[in-house]
Design an enzyme around this catalytic site. Structure first.
Site, PDB file in Angstrom:
ATOM      1  N   ASP A 120      11.785 -33.900  24.596  1.00 54.11           N
ATOM      2  CA  ASP A 120      10.783 -34.173  24.421  1.00 54.11           C
ATOM      3  C   ASP A 120      10.204 -34.504  22.730  1.00 54.11           C
ATOM      4  OD1 ASP A 120       9.781 -31.968  23.116  1.00 54.11           O
ATOM      5  OD2 ASP A 120       8.442 -31.078  24.880  1.00 54.11           O
ATOM      6  N   ASP A 121      10.500 -33.772  22.170  1.00 57.74           N
ATOM      7  CA  ASP A 121      10.521 -33.933  20.604  1.00 57.74           C
ATOM      8  C   ASP A 121      10.692 -34.760  19.309  1.00 57.74           C
ATOM      9  OD1 ASP A 121       9.505 -30.787  20.206  1.00 57.74           O
ATOM     10  OD2 ASP A 121      11.746 -30.572  20.412  1.00 57.74           O
ATOM     11  N   SER A 176      15.955 -24.686  24.730  1.00 58.93           N
ATOM     12  CA  SER A 176      14.525 -24.499  23.749  1.00 58.93           C
ATOM     13  C   SER A 176      14.944 -23.298  23.037  1.00 58.93           C
ATOM     14  CB  SER A 176      13.343 -23.860  24.626  1.00 58.93           C
ATOM     15  OG  SER A 176      13.601 -25.156  26.185  1.00 58.93           O
ATOM     16  N   ASN A 226      15.279 -28.067  22.592  1.00 59.25           N
ATOM     17  CA  ASN A 226      13.535 -28.276  21.520  1.00 59.25           C
ATOM     18  C   ASN A 226      12.836 -26.895  20.749  1.00 59.25           C
ATOM     19  OD1 ASN A 226      10.955 -29.147  23.290  1.00 59.25           O
ATOM     20  ND2 ASN A 226      10.133 -26.804  22.619  1.00 59.25           N
ATOM     21  N   SER A 238       5.647 -33.410  22.544  1.00 66.14           N
ATOM     22  CA  SER A 238       5.862 -32.590  23.236  1.00 66.14           C
ATOM     23  C   SER A 238       4.671 -31.950  24.328  1.00 66.14           C
ATOM     24  CB  SER A 238       5.537 -31.121  22.040  1.00 66.14           C
ATOM     25  OG  SER A 238       6.484 -31.440  21.291  1.00 66.14           O
TER      26      SER A 238
HETATM   27  C1  LIG Z   1       4.266 -32.340  18.303  1.00 66.89           C
HETATM   28  O1  LIG Z   1       3.291 -32.510  19.636  1.00 66.89           O
HETATM   29  C2  LIG Z   1       2.671 -31.537  19.551  1.00 66.89           C
HETATM   30  C3  LIG Z   1       1.733 -31.346  20.912  1.00 66.89           C
HETATM   31  O2  LIG Z   1       0.896 -32.785  20.479  1.00 66.89           O
HETATM   32  C4  LIG Z   1       2.140 -30.797  18.201  1.00 66.89           C
HETATM   33  O3  LIG Z   1       2.228 -29.676  18.491  1.00 66.89           O
HETATM   34  C5  LIG Z   1       3.285 -30.192  17.032  1.00 66.89           C
HETATM   35  O4  LIG Z   1       2.179 -29.883  16.518  1.00 66.89           O
HETATM   36  C6  LIG Z   1       4.064 -32.254  17.012  1.00 66.89           C
HETATM   37  N1  LIG Z   1       4.446 -32.348  15.975  1.00 66.89           N
HETATM   38  C7  LIG Z   1       5.016 -32.981  15.206  1.00 66.89           C
HETATM   39  C8  LIG Z   1       5.924 -32.579  13.755  1.00 66.89           C
HETATM   40  O5  LIG Z   1       3.900 -33.380  15.071  1.00 66.89           O
END
Ligand SMILES: *[C@@H]1O[C@H](CO)[C@@H](O)[C@H](O)[C@H]1NC(C)=O
Ligand SMILES: *[C@@H]1O[C@H](CO)[C@@H](O)[C@H](O)[C@H]1NC(C)=O
Ligand SMILES: *[C@@H]1O[C@H](CO)[C@@H](O)[C@H](O)[C@H]1NC(C)=O
Length: 311
Positions: A35-36, A171, A139, A67
């Site tokens: 999901d990343d 994860s 994850n 995420s």
């Molecule tokens: C990825 O999305 C999550 C949930 O929206 C957020 O908490 C996180 O900071 C985001 N990561 C990046 C690297 O933008």
């Protein structure tokens, strides 16, 4: 040829443990998702390690960080902005692959959609049929207990199980989201990748058919890894059968390690000495699997699993 190969293998074994050849996984195919996002370092490290371990590997993951999207699904759409870490130009189609490696795909949607696309639209062309196993993650950050309900990485593994493919969500505690272009030799992402493949490899070596009970998946969590931690190498991880939701004192689980209540994921990952939790869960509800399904996994993974130290 075969004779020559066995002679070579014997010769290598004779040299001793340090020269044991890497286990080949010919004929076993893996679909990777997360999901990343498709360009995150952990999934690319897993892709590289799985390929060098001899698996036939296909990556199908979201074009962006998704995420927390759990098991939600959306229709893939063309990119109106550049994809994660500028890895895809704005205006690109809803699905596409890396310019030089057509086994690395993005899907501009949620993890569930990337898994569906990988299984339904890509696997026959790129893997010659459905994947033998789906691995999601590792994850960035642990997914322990109730958090599994919201995790897209766990959602992706659940989707795989619903499609009838044995699936494992991984994860990992260490790190923050970063591009695969930042991967360096000895990187924690490679440690997690190899540790993930130790578990997947144990399942493959077990010869269990199917690899996991129908409708279930595994949720695996790794503690901090890298120099200065208890998990400096992939071989340091000790895998412990756990449960997603704790039920204090009640004998509801498979009998192992002198108890019929498995430890919670958090207590395993929180134990000093590099312990990784392995929970068997129902893909439909993301709650703990039945005792008999836990027993099946205990039988297959038995040689890899260990107990927490008695305190
Ligand atoms: C990825 O999305 C999550 C949930 O929206 C957020 O908490 C996180 O900071 C985001 N990561 C990046 C690297 O933008
Ligand atoms: C595509 O793959 C090549 C070779 O594996 C790599 O050098 C390049 O950075 C990748 N690009 C993307 C966007 O994945
Ligand atoms: C993927 O496969 C499904 C089911 O066969 C099909 O309905 C869908 O149109 C395909 N998607 C693409 C983008 O080819």
């Amino acid at each position: 040829m075969a004779v020559l190969r066995s002679l070579l293998v014997c010769a290598l074994w004779a040299v001793g443990a340090t020269a044991v050849p890497a286990r080949r996984q010919a004929g076993v195919s893996l679909l990777l998702s997360n999901d990343d996002g498709w360009a995150e370092a952990n999934i690319r490290a897993l892709y590289a390690e799985a390929k060098s371990a001899g698996y036939n590997v296909l990556l199908s993951a979201p074009a962006e960080n998704q995420s927390g999207t759990g098991s939600t699904s959306v229709t893939p759409t063309p990119l109106d902005e550049p994809g994660e870490f500028d890895s895809i130009p704005a205006g690109s189609p809803a699905e596409g692959h890396n310019a030089t490696d057509d086994h690395i795909w993005y899907v501009n949607a949620h993890p569930v959609d990337a898994v569906q696309f990988g299984v339904q639209n890509l696997s026959s062309t790129y893997l010659g049929g459905p994947p033998s196993l789906i691995l999601t993650g590792p994850n960035v950050g642990n997914n322990l207990g109730i958090v599994t309900q919201f995790s897209g990485t766990v959602g992706a593994a659940s989707e795989g199980a619903k499609l009838g493919i044995p699936s494992i969500a991984f994860s990992a505690a260490t790190g923050s989201e970063r591009s695969y272009t930042e991967l360096a030799p000895g990187d924690y992402s490679y440690i997690y990748a190899q540790a993930s493949l130790r578990l997947a490899g144990a399942l493959v070596q077990s010869g269990a058919t199917p690899y996991l009970p129908a409708g279930t998946a595994l949720n695996v969590n790794f503690p901090a890894a890298g120099p200065g931690t208890d998990c400096a190498s992939p071989e340091d991880f000790k895998f412990v059968l756990s449960r997603v939701y704790s039920v204090l004192g009640l004998p509801v689980d498979v009998q192992t390690c002198g108890s019929s209540s498995l430890p919670s994921e958090s207590s395993v990952v929180g134990t000093d000495g590099c312990y990784a939790s392995v929970s068997v869960f129902k893909a439909s509800s993301k709650t703990d699997a039945s005792k008999s399904d836990q027993q099946t996994v205990l039988n297959s993974l038995g040689a890899l699993l260990t107990c927490l130290p008695n305190d």
